[in-house]
Design a protein around this motif. Structure first.
Motif, PDB file in Angstrom:
ATOM      1  N   TYR A   1      -3.497  35.747 -24.444  1.00 21.52           N
ATOM      2  CA  TYR A   1      -4.173  36.449 -23.351  1.00 21.52           C
ATOM      3  C   TYR A   1      -3.348  36.360 -22.067  1.00 21.52           C
ATOM      4  N   PRO A   2      -3.280  37.478 -21.293  1.00 25.76           N
ATOM      5  CA  PRO A   2      -3.975  38.756 -21.462  1.00 25.76           C
ATOM      6  C   PRO A   2      -3.119  39.842 -22.110  1.00 25.76           C
ATOM      7  N   ALA A   3      -1.905  39.491 -22.564  1.00 22.78           N
ATOM      8  CA  ALA A   3      -1.052  40.504 -23.192  1.00 22.78           C
ATOM      9  C   ALA A   3      -1.696  41.006 -24.482  1.00 22.78           C
ATOM     10  N   SER A   4      -1.588  42.298 -24.738  1.00 28.43           N
ATOM     11  CA  SER A   4      -2.135  42.882 -25.957  1.00 28.43           C
ATOM     12  C   SER A   4      -1.432  44.216 -26.220  1.00 28.43           C
ATOM     13  N   VAL A   5      -1.664  44.767 -27.404  1.00 28.14           N
ATOM     14  CA  VAL A   5      -1.079  46.050 -27.799  1.00 28.14           C
ATOM     15  C   VAL A   5      -2.207  46.953 -28.286  1.00 28.14           C
ATOM     16  N   VAL A   6      -2.247  48.184 -27.778  1.00 29.04           N
ATOM     17  CA  VAL A   6      -3.267  49.142 -28.209  1.00 29.04           C
ATOM     18  C   VAL A   6      -2.584  50.441 -28.609  1.00 29.04           C
TER      19      VAL A   6
ATOM     20  N   SER B   1      -1.693  54.035 -36.029  1.00 33.93           N
ATOM     21  CA  SER B   1      -2.159  52.650 -36.155  1.00 33.93           C
ATOM     22  C   SER B   1      -1.055  51.721 -35.667  1.00 33.93           C
ATOM     23  N   LEU B   2      -1.342  50.412 -35.673  1.00 33.10           N
ATOM     24  CA  LEU B   2      -0.394  49.411 -35.193  1.00 33.10           C
ATOM     25  C   LEU B   2       0.002  48.481 -36.331  1.00 33.10           C
ATOM     26  N   PRO B   3       1.154  47.826 -36.228  1.00 33.38           N
ATOM     27  CA  PRO B   3       1.531  46.841 -37.249  1.00 33.38           C
ATOM     28  C   PRO B   3       0.507  45.701 -37.297  1.00 33.38           C
ATOM     29  N   PRO B   4       0.219  45.153 -38.458  1.00 33.49           N
ATOM     30  CA  PRO B   4      -0.752  44.050 -38.556  1.00 33.49           C
ATOM     31  C   PRO B   4      -0.135  42.735 -38.082  1.00 33.49           C
ATOM     32  N   ARG B   5      -1.042  41.744 -37.864  1.00 33.19           N
ATOM     33  CA  ARG B   5      -0.659  40.353 -37.574  1.00 33.19           C
ATOM     34  C   ARG B   5       0.152  40.215 -36.285  1.00 33.19           C
ATOM     35  N   MET B   6      -0.259  40.923 -35.242  1.00 26.58           N
ATOM     36  CA  MET B   6       0.375  40.737 -33.941  1.00 26.58           C
ATOM     37  C   MET B   6      -0.036  39.385 -33.375  1.00 26.58           C
TER      38      MET B   6
END
Length: 678
Positions: free
Chosen positions: A437-442, A428-433
């Motif tokens: 746009y368009p940068a994101s984390v998956v 999973s990923l850390p919350p509250r990133m």
């Protein structure tokens, strides 16, 4: 029992809702038609009408009449709009304002630009903007402060004073700054203020310094010269929106509006459009500005035919445009970008493309706004995405809409192909990133599926020992080996992942810009190395490398930008320091414009930016720019200043058909092993 409960609940309700209940909405409306120390040929007709039209619109929006102050000549009961009276009215408004309030600062009249050597911050073209009060007097020479003018630094000081009190500020300037006239080769030639027949005259707002006539100031006038609030610590412009009638080198008209109406009277074009757009009941400042733009095409088309040699105005907006209209809130209704679109048959063309974060086959939401403010929307998939534009078919549900609809498109989600891929032992990923746009984390699996990109980062939770980050992607690390860092907590982990996600997008942006066939002719960006006041060495950012770096003892880096393209430039300059921290260079405040002023080969617009953070291996500097055509939206490329409270929501101009805008992109990477991340 019921009355007792009500008495107990009342103080609680006042505590919870007090700010909302008692927050005030106030406005200062200034209209200068007559310049009493100047020839009547330079006077205007519409500002007195503008302030009354704006006052009527504000009353319809719920403003109380006592909370609207009017300074205008030719308006019964209004004080005269002289420079001292303007500053005093601003001072009274500031003294009345409390945290949670909303203020409108509205100005209609002439604007002008010239050199002001007293300014701490110099514009790229070296010129200062001035609003001409009723008692303005000249002549003005080089490095002279105008008597009777309200300078741009004064306006900025007042805005900062309101923001420091947690007051939301909306500024409207139905004026212009005649940069193109002050820069012209024939600087001494007079420019007509009024053109056309007497019954349908068009007056142009904006004067050159040479057109102003001097008047000797009295000792009393000099002793009582108005002043702006003293400089204070700058406040981020999260509670700020501004509308401008034109870019700095353009002039804006006043003419009889509405066109071909028996009730038409002289009005400033921006004011008339703002009032018309307010009647459509917009929910946000962005919706209001989009409505303003929809009023421009028929008027501009007519003026272009009547005055083919004039450069006609492109309206401008900046600030937190996605905030709720007439409210005091820094929270945007949406941080997702919205691009205007042009319909041709059953196809829409978006003036946004690959360099804005769009991808072929990406899903978007299309919205059509009708003249009465009704909005129809539907989802669609992009047919094509080019470097500078994209096309989408009009969904069947919207094809029957009239040609008067105003179209826009917004992405449903960031493209997965641009996301930072993180492999985690937790899955999973850390919350509250917090990413724009368009940068994101998956999240990436331990074993990529066929056709799936590998992970960019590996994250391991060490419990009390911290958070370990290993950068796997060579494009994101400084040295030849994978960089491993142990961060103290989840907050530091989030900041690092956010920085890497932005860096991944910036790296792809740089490659897109370098790979495009068009560059910005006449735009130069040079990395300079200085020792004290002496320029030691320099190279264009596209080539900067081993010959410039590393810095020697006592040296510092700077970026010099020179625009001789003949166009305004939409530009973003950002960086990453050696510790992985993000650095905003231009613009350095999320509420300020990223429109770099127009320059020519004879009179370029130039500015130098100091880079004190670019001082060790691991640092990166990214320069992105594209030419800005009249009636075009500026771009931030998803790479604007990083500020959680003020998202990137600046918009300029409106759509126009034309050639592909030239694009410039370059990244300077100081290779080597970086120090540990913060």
């Amino acid at each position: 029992m019921r009355s007792r409960c009500l008495r107990l609940l009342l103080p609680l309700a006042l505590l919870v809702f007090g700010n909302a209940v008692f927050a005030a909405q106030r406005a200062l409306l200034v209209g200068v038609s007559e310049l009493v120390n100047q020839p009547q040929s330079l006077w205007l007709q519409a500002p007195r009408n503008d302030v009354m039209l704006m006052r009527e619109a504000l009353l319809k929006q719920g403003f109380a009449a006592p909370d609207i102050t009017v300074l205008a000549d030719g308006v019964s009961g209004a004080a005269l709009p002289e420079s001292r009276a303007i500053h005093e009215a601003l001072g009274r408004l500031l003294a009345q304002s409390k945290s949670g309030d909303f203020v409108l600062l509205y100005f209609s009249g002439h604007g002008a630009r010239w050199r002001d050597g007293t300014k701490r911050y110099q514009e790229p073209d070296g010129l200062a903007e001035n609003f001409l009060a009723r008692d303005v007097r000249g002549a003005v020479g080089v490095d002279t402060v105008l008597a009777g003018g309200v300078r741009d630094v004064d306006f900025d000081a007042w805005v900062q004073a309101f923001l420091a009190r947690n007051v939301f500020v909306w500024s409207v300037f139905d004026t212009c700054a005649a940069t193109s006239m002050t820069r012209s080769a024939n600087a001494g030639a007079a420019t007509a203020t009024a053109e056309g027949p007497a019954d349908d005259e068009v007056r142009w707002r904006g004067l050159r310094a040479a057109q102003l006539r001097g008047a000797a100031p009295t000792a009393m006038a000099e002793a009582s010269a108005p002043s702006a609030p003293p400089a204070s610590e700058r406040v981020a412009r999260a509670r700020y929106v501004a509308f401008f009638a034109s870019e700095s080198h353009q002039i804006t008209p006043e003419l009889r509006l509405p066109r071909k109406s028996r009730g038409a009277q002289p009005q400033g074009l921006l004011t008339w459009a703002v009032v018309g757009a307010l009647e459509r009941r917009p929910a946000t400042w962005r919706e209001l500005f989009d409505g303003v733009l929809s009023f421009y095409p028929p008027v501009i088309d007519e003026l272009a035919q009547r005055f083919p040699t004039r450069e006609l105005p492109s309206p401008v907006a900046e600030g937190n445009l996605d905030a709720q209209l007439f409210a005091n809130s820094a929270v945007a209704a949406s941080t997702r970008p919205v691009w205007r679109a042009q319909r041709s048959g059953d196809t829409l063309t978006l003036q946004a493309g690959l360099i804005d974060g769009l991808q072929p086959q990406q899903e978007v939401r299309l919205a059509a706004t009708m003249e009465d403010g009704t909005v129809r929307s539907a989802q669609a998939r992009l047919l094509q995405a080019e470097i500078d534009s994209a096309r989408v078919a009009v969904p069947p549900a919207l094809r029957a809409l009239s040609g008067a609809a105003s179209w826009s498109a917004a992405p449903l989600a960031p493209p997965p192909a641009l996301a930072l891929r993180v492999r985690s032992d937790k899955g999973s990923l850390p919350p509250r990133m917090n990413l724009d746009y368009p940068a994101s984390v998956v999240s990436a699996g331990h074993a990529p599926a066929p056709g799936e990109a590998p992970a960019d980062v590996r994250w391991t939770d060490l419990g009390a020992a911290g958070q370990r980050i290993e950068v796997l992607s060579p494009a994101l690390r400084s040295g030849s080996e994978a960089a491993t860092q142990v961060l103290p907590d989840q907050a530091a982990l989030r900041r690092r992942l956010e920085a890497l996600a932005r860096l991944k997008w910036w790296t792809q942006l740089s490659a897109l810009g370098n790979g495009s066939s068009a560059q910005v002719d006449g735009l130069e960006a040079v990395l300079e190395i200085w020792s004290g006041e002496r320029l030691v060495r320099s190279e264009p950012v596209q080539k900067a490398g081993a010959s410039l770096l590393p810095l020697r003892s006592g040296e510092r880096a700077a970026l010099s930008v020179r625009n001789a393209s003949g166009h305004s430039i939409d530009m973003v300059v950002v960086g990453v320091d050696a510790q992985g921290g993000l650095r905003a260079v231009y613009p350095d405040d999320p509420g300020e414009t990223n429109r770099f002023e127009r320059g020519t080969r004879d009179a370029p617009a130039a500015k130098r930016f100091e880079l004190p953070w670019f001082d060790a291996p691991g640092g990166r500097l990214l320069v992105l720019a594209s030419t800005a055509s009249p009636y075009s939206s500026p771009r931030l490329f998803g790479a604007g200043p990083v500020e959680a409270a003020a998202p990137e929501v600046r918009v300029r101009g409106q759509l126009s058909e034309g050639k592909v805008r030239q694009t410039f992109a370059a990244m300077v990477h100081w290779a080597g092993d970086a120090p540990p991340a913060k």
